[in-house]
Design an enzyme around this catalytic site. Structure first.
Site, PDB file in Angstrom:
ATOM      1  N   ARG A  85       0.841  -1.200   0.000  1.00  0.00           N
ATOM      2  CA  ARG A  85       0.000   0.000   0.000  1.00  0.00           C
ATOM      3  C   ARG A  85       0.874   1.248   0.000  1.00  0.00           C
ATOM      4  O   ARG A  85       1.702   1.426   0.884  1.00  0.00           O
ATOM      5  CB  ARG A  85      -0.902   0.009   1.245  1.00  0.00           C
ATOM      6  CG  ARG A  85      -1.889  -1.139   1.290  1.00  0.00           C
ATOM      7  CD  ARG A  85      -2.624  -1.122   2.618  1.00  0.00           C
ATOM      8  NE  ARG A  85      -3.552  -2.238   2.728  1.00  0.00           N
ATOM      9  CZ  ARG A  85      -4.244  -2.527   3.832  1.00  0.00           C
ATOM     10  NH1 ARG A  85      -4.082  -1.775   4.918  1.00  0.00           N
ATOM     11  NH2 ARG A  85      -5.073  -3.550   3.851  1.00  0.00           N
ATOM     12  N   TYR A 119      12.127  -0.245  -4.118  1.00  0.00           N
ATOM     13  CA  TYR A 119      11.715   1.160  -4.135  1.00  0.00           C
ATOM     14  C   TYR A 119      12.868   2.013  -4.640  1.00  0.00           C
ATOM     15  O   TYR A 119      14.050   1.694  -4.415  1.00  0.00           O
ATOM     16  CB  TYR A 119      11.332   1.644  -2.736  1.00  0.00           C
ATOM     17  CG  TYR A 119       9.965   1.187  -2.269  1.00  0.00           C
ATOM     18  CD1 TYR A 119       8.833   1.965  -2.502  1.00  0.00           C
ATOM     19  CD2 TYR A 119       9.812  -0.018  -1.597  1.00  0.00           C
ATOM     20  CE1 TYR A 119       7.584   1.547  -2.070  1.00  0.00           C
ATOM     21  CE2 TYR A 119       8.562  -0.448  -1.163  1.00  0.00           C
ATOM     22  CZ  TYR A 119       7.453   0.344  -1.399  1.00  0.00           C
ATOM     23  OH  TYR A 119       6.207  -0.080  -0.981  1.00  0.00           O
ATOM     24  N   ARG A 158      11.032   6.627   3.321  1.00  0.00           N
ATOM     25  CA  ARG A 158      11.041   8.092   3.395  1.00  0.00           C
ATOM     26  C   ARG A 158      11.791   8.583   4.632  1.00  0.00           C
ATOM     27  O   ARG A 158      12.447   9.634   4.599  1.00  0.00           O
ATOM     28  CB  ARG A 158       9.608   8.619   3.370  1.00  0.00           C
ATOM     29  CG  ARG A 158       8.921   8.432   2.024  1.00  0.00           C
ATOM     30  CD  ARG A 158       7.427   8.699   2.105  1.00  0.00           C
ATOM     31  NE  ARG A 158       7.145  10.066   2.545  1.00  0.00           N
ATOM     32  CZ  ARG A 158       5.935  10.460   2.942  1.00  0.00           C
ATOM     33  NH1 ARG A 158       4.919   9.591   2.975  1.00  0.00           N
ATOM     34  NH2 ARG A 158       5.745  11.710   3.320  1.00  0.00           N
ATOM     35  N   ASP A 192       1.351   5.445   0.095  1.00  0.00           N
ATOM     36  CA  ASP A 192       0.706   6.606   0.701  1.00  0.00           C
ATOM     37  C   ASP A 192       0.286   7.616  -0.356  1.00  0.00           C
ATOM     38  O   ASP A 192       0.663   7.520  -1.524  1.00  0.00           O
ATOM     39  CB  ASP A 192       1.674   7.290   1.675  1.00  0.00           C
ATOM     40  CG  ASP A 192       1.927   6.478   2.926  1.00  0.00           C
ATOM     41  OD1 ASP A 192       1.045   5.682   3.310  1.00  0.00           O
ATOM     42  OD2 ASP A 192       3.009   6.641   3.521  1.00  0.00           O
TER      43      ASP A 192
END
Length: 249
Positions: free
Chosen positions: A50, A111, A198, A52
């Site tokens: 999932r 990522y 992040r 953001d």
């Protein structure tokens, strides 16, 4: 029920995230409605990770169960016909066994995080990179990143609302590379905590600016204290770029 694996690309800027929610449009809802329009019954997509609000994907993976067999090109093209006005595309559809689960079956997730470190703001990539208007030392960032490799308690880099049962994760790769005018951070692991990438990038940026010594990243990891983390890197620079699975056979 026949199960299909979908590879999905999206610009997350206009969405409230992947997951269906009440406060805005989501990627999940958009794709589900596109599939429902051609197959004629309600569906539920299950994704590999999932994302953001504002996070992008070049290779999100989801699975969906349909009431009957469809040609995979029909699943892809009929879905895309209803997604044309949105920043979402189904890149491929593949028939898979019902034992395949986009989240549980995943072996590794990839990522990338894009940082544009120049004085001028982005004109073409606004909303798709983190604009930092000073030159960063990507080599220092890369050296500092190596303290995070391996199996650790990543509490420092975990969102307060993270629902994972454990803060323990194994980080396989964390590299900072200069590519043209950008710094690209590559992060690979079987799974990540909420906001982990992040949070790590936010700390590495402090090293790149010279505000943190390189060894501080390892120290904040060891602290296992969220308050020791640097400010969270914005969502606009983050992309889910791939997911590995075992062979279906």
């Amino acid at each position: 029920m026949p199960r299909y694996k979908l590879v999905i690309e999206y610009d997350g800027t206009p969405f409230s995230g992947w997951q269906r929610q009440l406060n805005g449009p989501s990627v999940q809802q958009s794709v589900e409605e596109a599939v429902e329009a051609f197959c004629g019954h309600p569906v539920r997509l299950h994704c590999a990770g999932r994302t953001d609000a504002g996070v992008h994907a070049t290779h999100q993976v989801a699975h969906v169960d349909l009431d009957k067999q469809w040609r995979t090109d029909v699943v892809r093209d009929a879905s895309n016909a209803r997604l044309k006005r949105l920043s979402v595309a189904v890149l491929s559809a593949e028939a898979v066994p019902d034992t395949f689960d986009a989240r549980i079956s995943a072996l590794r997730r990839y990522y990338i995080y894009r940082i544009l470190d120049r004085r001028a703001q982005p004109a073409l990539d606004a909303g798709r990179v983190w604009h930092v208007p000073v030159r960063l030392d990507h080599e220092a960032m890369d050296r500092a990143a190596k303290a995070l490799l391996g199996h650790h308690d990543f509490t420092t880099f975990r969102a307060a609302e993270c629902q994972a049962n454990s803060p323990l994760r194994t980080l396989d790769r964390l590299d900072c590379r200069r590519e043209g005018a950008e710094i690209v951070v590559y992060a690979h692991a079987r799974s990540f905590l909420h906001h982990q990438v992040r949070s790590m990038v936010g700390c590495l940026k402090m090293v790149g600016m010279g505000r943190w010594p390189e060894n501080k990243v390892g120290k904040v990891l060891a602290a296992r204290d969220r308050s020791q983390c640097a400010a969270l890197a914005p969502s606009c620079g983050l992309y889910l770029a791939g997911v590995d699975y075992p062979p279906f056979g």
